[in-house]
Structures are given as C-alpha cells and as structure tokens.
Motif scaffolding. Structure first.
Motif, PDB file in Angstrom:
ATOM      1  N   LEU A 183       0.838  -1.350  -0.709  1.00  0.00           N
ATOM      2  CA  LEU A 183       0.288   0.565   0.120  1.00  0.00           C
ATOM      3  C   LEU A 183       0.733   1.342  -0.402  1.00  0.00           C
ATOM      4  O   LEU A 183       0.223   2.484   0.131  1.00  0.00           O
ATOM      5  CB  LEU A 183      -0.908  -0.022   1.250  1.00  0.00           C
ATOM      6  CG  LEU A 183      -1.966  -1.206   1.540  1.00  0.00           C
ATOM      7  CD1 LEU A 183      -3.064  -1.039   2.174  1.00  0.00           C
ATOM      8  CD2 LEU A 183      -2.872  -1.383  -0.147  1.00  0.00           C
ATOM      9  N   ASP A 184       2.537   1.538  -0.392  1.00  0.00           N
ATOM     10  CA  ASP A 184       3.476   2.822  -0.602  1.00  0.00           C
ATOM     11  C   ASP A 184       2.873   2.934  -2.727  1.00  0.00           C
ATOM     12  O   ASP A 184       2.921   1.977  -2.525  1.00  0.00           O
ATOM     13  CB  ASP A 184       4.633   1.904  -0.256  1.00  0.00           C
ATOM     14  CG  ASP A 184       4.822   1.314   0.795  1.00  0.00           C
ATOM     15  OD1 ASP A 184       4.095   1.859   2.080  1.00  0.00           O
ATOM     16  OD2 ASP A 184       5.847   0.596   1.250  1.00  0.00           O
ATOM     17  N   PRO A 185       2.636   4.183  -1.863  1.00  0.00           N
ATOM     18  CA  PRO A 185       2.909   4.105  -3.507  1.00  0.00           C
ATOM     19  C   PRO A 185       4.384   4.524  -4.107  1.00  0.00           C
ATOM     20  O   PRO A 185       5.500   4.860  -4.008  1.00  0.00           O
ATOM     21  CB  PRO A 185       3.151   6.290  -3.547  1.00  0.00           C
ATOM     22  CG  PRO A 185       3.380   6.297  -1.592  1.00  0.00           C
ATOM     23  CD  PRO A 185       3.564   5.289  -1.198  1.00  0.00           C
ATOM     24  N   PHE A 186       4.342   4.145  -5.293  1.00  0.00           N
ATOM     25  CA  PHE A 186       5.583   3.846  -6.441  1.00  0.00           C
ATOM     26  C   PHE A 186       5.472   4.327  -7.381  1.00  0.00           C
ATOM     27  O   PHE A 186       4.850   5.207  -8.282  1.00  0.00           O
ATOM     28  CB  PHE A 186       6.307   2.850  -5.510  1.00  0.00           C
ATOM     29  CG  PHE A 186       5.427   1.489  -6.450  1.00  0.00           C
ATOM     30  CD1 PHE A 186       5.760   1.689  -7.825  1.00  0.00           C
ATOM     31  CD2 PHE A 186       4.314   1.438  -6.748  1.00  0.00           C
ATOM     32  CE1 PHE A 186       5.248   0.333  -8.666  1.00  0.00           C
ATOM     33  CE2 PHE A 186       3.466   0.290  -7.005  1.00  0.00           C
ATOM     34  CZ  PHE A 186       4.035  -0.161  -8.560  1.00  0.00           C
ATOM     35  N   GLU A 187       6.758   5.327  -8.102  1.00  0.00           N
ATOM     36  CA  GLU A 187       6.884   5.234  -9.838  1.00  0.00           C
ATOM     37  C   GLU A 187       7.218   4.064 -10.723  1.00  0.00           C
ATOM     38  O   GLU A 187       8.064   3.387 -10.050  1.00  0.00           O
ATOM     39  CB  GLU A 187       7.170   6.663  -9.399  1.00  0.00           C
ATOM     40  CG  GLU A 187       6.686   7.899  -9.391  1.00  0.00           C
ATOM     41  CD  GLU A 187       7.606   8.998  -9.297  1.00  0.00           C
ATOM     42  OE1 GLU A 187       8.832   9.449 -10.259  1.00  0.00           O
ATOM     43  OE2 GLU A 187       6.631  10.021  -9.476  1.00  0.00           O
ATOM     44  N   SER A 188       6.841   4.138 -11.190  1.00  0.00           N
ATOM     45  CA  SER A 188       7.073   3.168 -12.516  1.00  0.00           C
ATOM     46  C   SER A 188       6.958   4.511 -13.596  1.00  0.00           C
ATOM     47  O   SER A 188       6.481   4.785 -14.828  1.00  0.00           O
ATOM     48  CB  SER A 188       6.479   1.842 -12.540  1.00  0.00           C
ATOM     49  OG  SER A 188       5.220   1.850 -12.449  1.00  0.00           O
ATOM     50  N   GLU A 189       8.173   3.711 -14.982  1.00  0.00           N
ATOM     51  CA  GLU A 189       8.598   4.178 -16.249  1.00  0.00           C
ATOM     52  C   GLU A 189       7.338   2.805 -17.010  1.00  0.00           C
ATOM     53  O   GLU A 189       7.384   2.195 -17.201  1.00  0.00           O
ATOM     54  CB  GLU A 189       9.869   4.199 -16.663  1.00  0.00           C
ATOM     55  CG  GLU A 189      10.675   4.963 -15.376  1.00  0.00           C
ATOM     56  CD  GLU A 189      10.870   6.676 -16.194  1.00  0.00           C
ATOM     57  OE1 GLU A 189      10.342   6.886 -17.614  1.00  0.00           O
ATOM     58  OE2 GLU A 189      10.971   6.843 -15.566  1.00  0.00           O
ATOM     59  N   ILE A 190       6.313   3.988 -17.943  1.00  0.00           N
ATOM     60  CA  ILE A 190       5.844   3.103 -19.197  1.00  0.00           C
ATOM     61  C   ILE A 190       6.515   3.916 -20.971  1.00  0.00           C
ATOM     62  O   ILE A 190       6.513   4.840 -20.567  1.00  0.00           O
ATOM     63  CB  ILE A 190       4.514   3.784 -18.910  1.00  0.00           C
ATOM     64  CG1 ILE A 190       3.751   2.872 -17.630  1.00  0.00           C
ATOM     65  CG2 ILE A 190       4.053   2.621 -20.023  1.00  0.00           C
ATOM     66  CD1 ILE A 190       2.790   2.796 -17.384  1.00  0.00           C
ATOM     67  N   ALA A 191       6.134   2.955 -21.184  1.00  0.00           N
ATOM     68  CA  ALA A 191       6.574   3.135 -22.929  1.00  0.00           C
ATOM     69  C   ALA A 191       5.898   1.999 -23.942  1.00  0.00           C
ATOM     70  O   ALA A 191       5.614   1.518 -22.913  1.00  0.00           O
ATOM     71  CB  ALA A 191       8.211   2.957 -23.180  1.00  0.00           C
ATOM     72  N   GLY A 192       5.671   2.675 -24.763  1.00  0.00           N
ATOM     73  CA  GLY A 192       4.479   2.098 -25.684  1.00  0.00           C
ATOM     74  C   GLY A 192       4.408   2.627 -26.912  1.00  0.00           C
ATOM     75  O   GLY A 192       4.997   3.887 -27.321  1.00  0.00           O
TER      76      GLY A 192
END
Length: 173
Positions: free
Chosen positions: A75-84
């Motif tokens: 339940l912690d916030p986290f960032e991730s990279e997305i490419a498409g």
C-alpha cells in the motif's frame, strides 16, 4: 472525459504526413491520472505521425510516461516508467473500408491486423489515442519493485472423522 484534445482533420493530410509532439501540462496530467485511477502522472509525452491511409489515416508513434501507483501488497506509493507504441488506422464513417456491423457470430483471428477505427466526423483526436494506449500499458495490479506477495494458509491435518464429528456437533446446536 478530459478537456485535453489534439485534433488533426483528415483534410490536413492532403499535403502529406503530419508529425505531432504531445506533452500535456501538469493540470491535464492530473485529470488523466484521476481518470485512469493513478496517484499521479508526473510525465507523459508522445511523438506521433499521421499519414494518409486508404480513405482515412494511419497513426503511428511512441509514447513514454512516468506513473505513480499504490502497491497492491504494501500500500506504498511508487513510480514506474511506461513506454509504448501506437499503431492505429482510422477511416471516416461510411467508408467501404470500415468494418461491417454484422449481427451473429464473430470470428476472431488473433493473427489478423485490427480493423480500422471508424471516425464520427473528419477529426482525429490524437490525445484520446495517446491516453487510450497509456491506459492499456498500465499494470492493473501494481507491485512495488522487489515486493513479493507471500501468503501461506495455515495447514491443519484433520482426519475425515474429526470433520464429520464437527459437522454433527454443529447440527446438534
């Protein structure tokens, strides 16, 4: 629906392909994040090219984003990279190349290319295609990197007779 639109008209393609860079501001990214159920959308950029295709257009290009989600385990916030990548064909309503709306059985061929989208008018909203493709790339069950869901149910060895006795006791009450 978002107020963000980036429109190209089919008639704009008469002079040839059109290249567009999409980079919504912070307010628009916040609207998109709410719509997609994200904590935030710190970054979103797309570079698209629209070319004439049959009596419609072909949209192709790439996008990248940084999304903030809540981990489903901690339940912690986290960032991730997305490419498409985006690769879509569109045709105007009434086009002979539009998919037929035939009632009955639908035949699904996973190897066949997707049929073209049918436009409601002469406008192609590139922002809508960018947001749609971003939504398809977002993990619906986000997990912070390195976090594993580790659950082992309590195992109790019971004889079949003990289970029957408990059932009999429950019926007696």
């Amino acid at each position: 629906m978002s107020d963000w639109r980036q429109v190209i008209r089919l008639s704009d393609l008469a002079r040839g392909p059109v290249s567009v860079t999409l980079a919504p501001d912070a307010e628009i990214r916040a609207q998109i994040a709410r719509r997609l159920g994200l904590e935030s959308l710190p970054e979103l950029t797309g570079r698209l090219t629209v070319r004439p295709w049959l009596d419609g257009a072909e949209i192709s290009g790439r996008f990248k984003a940084r999304v903030e989600q809540i981990c489903g385990v901690t339940l912690d916030p986290f960032e991730s990279e997305i490419a498409g990548e985006i690769a879509v064909q569109v045709v105007p309503a009434g086009s002979p190349h539009a998919p037929a709306d035939s009632p009955g059985e639908i035949e699904l061929d996973l190897e066949a290319p997707d049929p073209p989208d049918v436009l409601e008018g002469e406008e192609i909203d590139l922002a809508a295609y960018l947001v749609e493709h971003l939504a398809l790339e977002i993990d619906p069950f986000p997990r912070k990197p390195g976090v594993a869901f580790d659950y082992e149910p309590e195992v109790r060895e019971e004889s079949p007779f003990a289970v029957l006795k408990r059932l009999k006791d429950d019926d007696a009450r």
